[in-house]
Write a protein that holds these residues in place. Structure first.
Motif, short mmCIF file in Angstrom:
data_model
loop_
_atom_site.label_atom_id
_atom_site.label_comp_id
_atom_site.label_asym_id
_atom_site.label_seq_id
_atom_site.Cartn_x
_atom_site.Cartn_y
_atom_site.Cartn_z
N VAL A 100 -37.48 20.16 25.87
CA VAL A 100 -38.12 20.40 24.59
C VAL A 100 -39.01 21.63 24.77
O VAL A 100 -39.90 21.65 25.63
CB VAL A 100 -38.95 19.19 24.13
CG1 VAL A 100 -39.55 19.45 22.76
CG2 VAL A 100 -38.08 17.94 24.08
N ASN A 101 -38.77 22.65 23.95
CA ASN A 101 -39.42 23.94 24.13
C ASN A 101 -40.44 24.18 23.04
O ASN A 101 -40.12 24.15 21.85
CB ASN A 101 -38.36 25.06 24.13
CG ASN A 101 -38.91 26.37 24.65
OD1 ASN A 101 -39.98 26.81 24.26
ND2 ASN A 101 -38.17 27.00 25.54
N PHE A 102 -41.68 24.46 23.46
CA PHE A 102 -42.77 24.74 22.54
C PHE A 102 -43.19 26.20 22.70
O PHE A 102 -44.20 26.52 23.31
CB PHE A 102 -43.96 23.81 22.80
CG PHE A 102 -43.63 22.36 22.62
CD1 PHE A 102 -43.78 21.75 21.38
CD2 PHE A 102 -43.17 21.60 23.68
CE1 PHE A 102 -43.48 20.41 21.21
CE2 PHE A 102 -42.86 20.27 23.51
CZ PHE A 102 -43.01 19.66 22.27
N PRO B 83 -32.81 26.72 23.27
CA PRO B 83 -32.50 25.88 22.11
C PRO B 83 -31.99 26.71 20.94
O PRO B 83 -32.25 27.91 20.85
CB PRO B 83 -33.85 25.22 21.79
CG PRO B 83 -34.85 26.21 22.28
CD PRO B 83 -34.24 26.85 23.50
N ASP B 84 -31.25 26.05 20.05
CA ASP B 84 -30.79 26.75 18.86
C ASP B 84 -31.95 27.14 17.96
O ASP B 84 -31.92 28.18 17.29
CB ASP B 84 -29.81 25.86 18.08
CG ASP B 84 -28.54 25.59 18.87
OD1 ASP B 84 -28.17 26.43 19.70
OD2 ASP B 84 -27.92 24.52 18.67
N LEU B 85 -32.98 26.31 17.96
CA LEU B 85 -34.13 26.55 17.10
C LEU B 85 -35.39 26.63 17.96
O LEU B 85 -35.78 25.64 18.57
CB LEU B 85 -34.28 25.42 16.07
CG LEU B 85 -35.42 25.56 15.06
CD1 LEU B 85 -35.15 26.74 14.13
CD2 LEU B 85 -35.58 24.28 14.25
N PHE C 140 -46.43 21.98 15.00
CA PHE C 140 -45.00 22.10 15.23
C PHE C 140 -44.21 21.07 14.41
O PHE C 140 -43.05 21.30 14.07
CB PHE C 140 -44.67 21.96 16.73
CG PHE C 140 -44.91 20.59 17.30
CD1 PHE C 140 -43.95 19.62 17.24
CD2 PHE C 140 -46.11 20.29 17.94
CE1 PHE C 140 -44.16 18.36 17.78
CE2 PHE C 140 -46.33 19.05 18.49
CZ PHE C 140 -45.35 18.08 18.41
N ARG C 141 -44.81 19.92 14.10
CA ARG C 141 -44.08 18.92 13.31
C ARG C 141 -43.99 19.34 11.84
O ARG C 141 -43.12 18.85 11.12
CB ARG C 141 -44.77 17.57 13.42
CG ARG C 141 -44.53 16.88 14.78
CD ARG C 141 -45.03 15.45 14.75
NE ARG C 141 -44.85 14.78 16.01
CZ ARG C 141 -43.72 14.14 16.37
NH1 ARG C 141 -42.69 14.13 15.55
NH2 ARG C 141 -43.65 13.53 17.53
N GLY D 37 -39.59 21.46 13.69
CA GLY D 37 -39.62 20.69 14.92
C GLY D 37 -39.42 21.58 16.13
O GLY D 37 -38.99 22.73 16.02
N PRO D 38 -39.76 21.09 17.30
CA PRO D 38 -39.60 21.89 18.52
C PRO D 38 -38.12 22.05 18.87
O PRO D 38 -37.28 21.24 18.50
CB PRO D 38 -40.33 21.05 19.58
CG PRO D 38 -40.22 19.65 19.07
CD PRO D 38 -40.28 19.74 17.58
N GLY D 39 -37.83 23.13 19.56
CA GLY D 39 -36.47 23.37 19.99
C GLY D 39 -36.09 22.45 21.14
O GLY D 39 -36.85 22.26 22.08
N THR D 40 -34.91 21.85 21.04
CA THR D 40 -34.43 20.91 22.06
C THR D 40 -33.10 21.40 22.61
O THR D 40 -32.24 21.86 21.86
CB THR D 40 -34.27 19.50 21.49
OG1 THR D 40 -35.53 19.07 20.96
CG2 THR D 40 -33.83 18.51 22.58
N CYS D 41 -32.95 21.30 23.92
CA CYS D 41 -31.72 21.73 24.58
C CYS D 41 -31.39 20.71 25.67
O CYS D 41 -32.28 20.25 26.40
CB CYS D 41 -31.89 23.12 25.18
SG CYS D 41 -30.45 23.75 26.06
#
Length: 393
Positions: A251-253, A272-274, A283-284, A288-292
């Motif tokens: 999870v990328n912040f 991540p794509d986003l 961030f919420r 949302g945070p980017g997830t990979c």
């Protein structure tokens, strides 16, 4: 300034100018030629090498009296040639005394500078010792081996004399794997260090109890940051769940994406794509945070790093090509791999780093002992064998 030590003067060095005065005066009286009187300017010049100004003046006075005595013996104490000799002795004596004083002052300055350097080195060594203890307390060690995962870490600070800064890392064993955070607090110096401490404390508290919800860890960190500064501080970070099966959920912040180095030599970013917003920002409220999710195979590695590595530039202003340097991570010893990467980074920039740099390298290396045990076979109830029948007759 020349820092070579000066050879101490010996009694022979102190007597040599007087011996030269005696030799020149005696030779002049024997020969009877006042042309030799000018040579009495040599002893003060000789005394100026390594002697105090007072000693130079004493030698010059002796040489002047000897010159006057020799001129008187020769019957020309007030001649032009004699006055030239007197003037030469006086001039060389004055110049020698001045040069001796300047040399003494320069030598004293050199000694003071040397003492200052040694004192600064002692202070720096003491500061680094304190920083080492602080780093061990704040960052702490990570497990070198946990299940099928090998780990190594490295953190260097751009602050002079320090070993810690606003960059941080942590790896906490949890059931089924290791939970990792690598991040960078905004700013530098002590405020950044205290911010890193707050984030690490929140991570250590929440990571073991968060289950499979990495966002719950992020919420806990944001609550801690809000209590610290009232919402004026933000942190870029990646939080990763690294499973013993080789699956890594990142999870990328707002942080540089981890680098995946495959065992076959290929390299890619776990991007991540986003992209997500940094911790401390809503961030919420965004998407949302980017997830990979990355699936590691045997021998694959993943490098978590901070922008001190990703944004390092050479003197031409070009960024450090981290993906092209992926082969540096292939060493069997992970700590040596990080050492090679740091050395290559320093050579690329050509100057000390102007930002902190934290590195965490993880390798998926399962062994047969790491394989899950097969489920126990259900117990079957043994029935007694029926009694043997006897044949009828």
């Amino acid at each position: 300034m020349d820092a070579r030590p000066v050879r101490p003067r010996t009694p022979t060095d102190a007597l040599l100018p007087y011996a030269l005065i005696a030799a020149v005066t005696g030779l002049d009286m024997v020969v009877g030629a006042t042309i030799l009187l000018a040579l009495l300017a040599a002893p003060p010049a000789l005394a100026a090498v390594g002697s105090a100004p007072r000693q130079v003046l004493l030698v010059g006075t002796t040489a002047l009296l000897a010159c006057l005595a020799a001129a008187t013996v020769n019957g020309i104490p007030a001649s032009q040639r004699a006055f030239v000799a007197y003037g030469a002795v006086v001039a060389v004596t004055a110049a020698g005394a001045y040069a001796s004083g300047a040399h003494r002052r320069a030598e004293a300055h050199r000694r003071d500078a040397e003492e200052h350097r040694r004192r600064a080195e002692r202070d720096l060594a003491a500061a680094q010792a304190v920083a080492d203890v602080a780093q061990n307390v704040i960052l702490g060690p990570v497990p070198a081996r946990n299940g099928s995962l090998d780990l190594a870490v490295s953190c260097t600070s751009a602050a002079a004399g320090a070993r810690i800064g606003g960059d941080f890392y942590e790896a906490i064993p949890v059931p089924g794997g290791v939970r990792v955070i690598v991040g960078d607090v905004q700013g530098k110096g002590l405020p950044a260090v205290t911010g890193a401490v707050a984030v690490l404390q929140a991570f250590r508290e929440s990571a073991p109890a968060a289950g499979n919800d990495l966002l719950a860890i992020a919420d806990h960190i944001e609550e801690r940051l809000a209590r610290r500064t009232g919402g004026d501080e933000f942190v870029t970070a990646v939080i990763a769940d690294c499973s013993h099966t080789g699956q890594v959920t990142v999870v990328n912040f707002g942080h540089p994406p981890p680098l995946v180095r495959r065992a076959d030599g290929t390299t890619r970013l776990a991007e991540p794509d986003l992209p997500g917003l940094p911790l401390g920002l809503p961030f919420r409220d965004a998407d949302g945070p980017g997830t990979c999710v990355v699936r590691l195979r045997h021998g694959d590695r993943i490098l978590f790093y901070t922008d001190g590595t990703a944004e390092a530039r050479n003197r031409a202003g070009e960024f450090f090509p981290l993906q092209e340097r992926g082969a540096l991570l292939d060493r069997q010893d992970l700590a040596e791999a990080l050492t090679d990467l740091r050395r290559d980074l320093a050579e690329y920039t050509g100057d000390p780093l102007d930002d902190d740099a934290a590195l965490l390298l993880l390798r998926f290396a399962p062994t047969p002992a790491d394989a899950p045990a097969p489920p126990p076979r259900p117990k079957t109830r043994m029935r007694p064998a029926p009694p043997a029948r006897t044949p009828r007759r």
